[in-house]
Design an enzyme around this catalytic site. Sequence first.
Site, PDB file in Angstrom:
ATOM      1  CG  ASP A  60      -2.668   0.842   1.061  1.00 23.26           C
ATOM      2  OD1 ASP A  60      -1.988   1.225  -0.195  1.00 23.26           O
ATOM      3  OD2 ASP A  60      -2.642   1.249   2.265  1.00 23.26           O
TER       4      ASP A  60
ATOM      5  CG  HIS B 144       0.332   2.058  -9.761  1.00 26.11           C
ATOM      6  ND1 HIS B 144      -0.252   1.593  -8.073  1.00 26.11           N
ATOM      7  CD2 HIS B 144      -0.686   2.581  -9.588  1.00 26.11           C
ATOM      8  CE1 HIS B 144      -1.389   2.360  -8.007  1.00 26.11           C
ATOM      9  NE2 HIS B 144      -2.135   2.566  -8.445  1.00 26.11           N
TER      10      HIS B 144
ATOM     11  CB  SER C 284      -8.390  -5.662  -4.129  1.00 31.23           C
ATOM     12  OG  SER C 284      -9.151  -4.353  -3.949  1.00 31.23           O
TER      13      SER C 284
ATOM     14  CG  ASN D 163      -7.508  -2.269  -5.903  1.00 30.37           C
ATOM     15  OD1 ASN D 163      -6.744  -2.919  -5.759  1.00 30.37           O
ATOM     16  ND2 ASN D 163      -8.348  -1.386  -5.141  1.00 30.37           N
TER      17      ASN D 163
ATOM     18  NE  ARG E 131      -7.090   1.357  -6.264  1.00 25.77           N
ATOM     19  CZ  ARG E 131      -5.890   1.386  -6.069  1.00 25.77           C
ATOM     20  NH1 ARG E 131      -4.767   1.103  -6.675  1.00 25.77           N
ATOM     21  NH2 ARG E 131      -5.927   0.953  -4.370  1.00 25.77           N
TER      22      ARG E 131
END
Length: 240
Positions: free
Chosen positions: A18, A35, A63, A66, A69
């Site tokens: 994270d 990322h 996940s 996710n 997003r």
Amino acid sequence: MSQHSVDNAPKHVAIIMDGNGRWAKMRGRPRLFGHQAGARRVREIVRACPDLGVKYLTIFAFSTENWKRTQIEVAGLMSLFRRYINKEMQEFVAENVQVRFIGDRPRLDAKLRNLMDEAEAQTAHCTGTNLTIALNYGGRDEVARATRLLAEDVAAGKLRPEEVNEETLTRYLDTRVLPDPDLVIRTSGEARISNFLLWQSAYAEYEFVDTLWPDFSKEEFARLTGAYSARDRRFGAVKA
């Protein structure tokens, strides 16, 4: 790390990586820049595992939640995963790293799924570190999928209802060939498990650290595995 520490080291470490977005924001860069930095950090941590006595490393890459997003970030992440797997495949083989993926694959695009299959096939013979990448993974989703498969086998007469227990269900999980994690690390200062390996981590030790994932070093990794080695783990029992 001493031989004694390596002997007592966590054999399976799982990491919730994270802080990539915040790391990028602090540098005035887009989230995908973070990322990309996080992906490079994975390589360093994988390489550190053998000397620390860590045989299995599981990382939480994307996940089931996710997908919420922005479309730009999700598309960028999917592209990053494809490039990462393609680029790292030969490195994995050269460094004797066996790669596998867990999660719900059908929602991922065909090109990415093919790369995942290829990575697993090309590294199946490797006997060093076992790297498991959780991609489109959610703990509750995994248990639900496992339960559905188990129910189908009961309905088909392959399994009797009275045979269903913890051990039986475990055989239907994505992680059925892996030992349960001994240590779960979450970076970036958040103190929650975010639907990660819910079933498997029932007796895991947890470490929540403030470091953002792109800054998480092999030295910090060694410190956390070393701290684990000193713990007294009783699994609900009491020492005489």
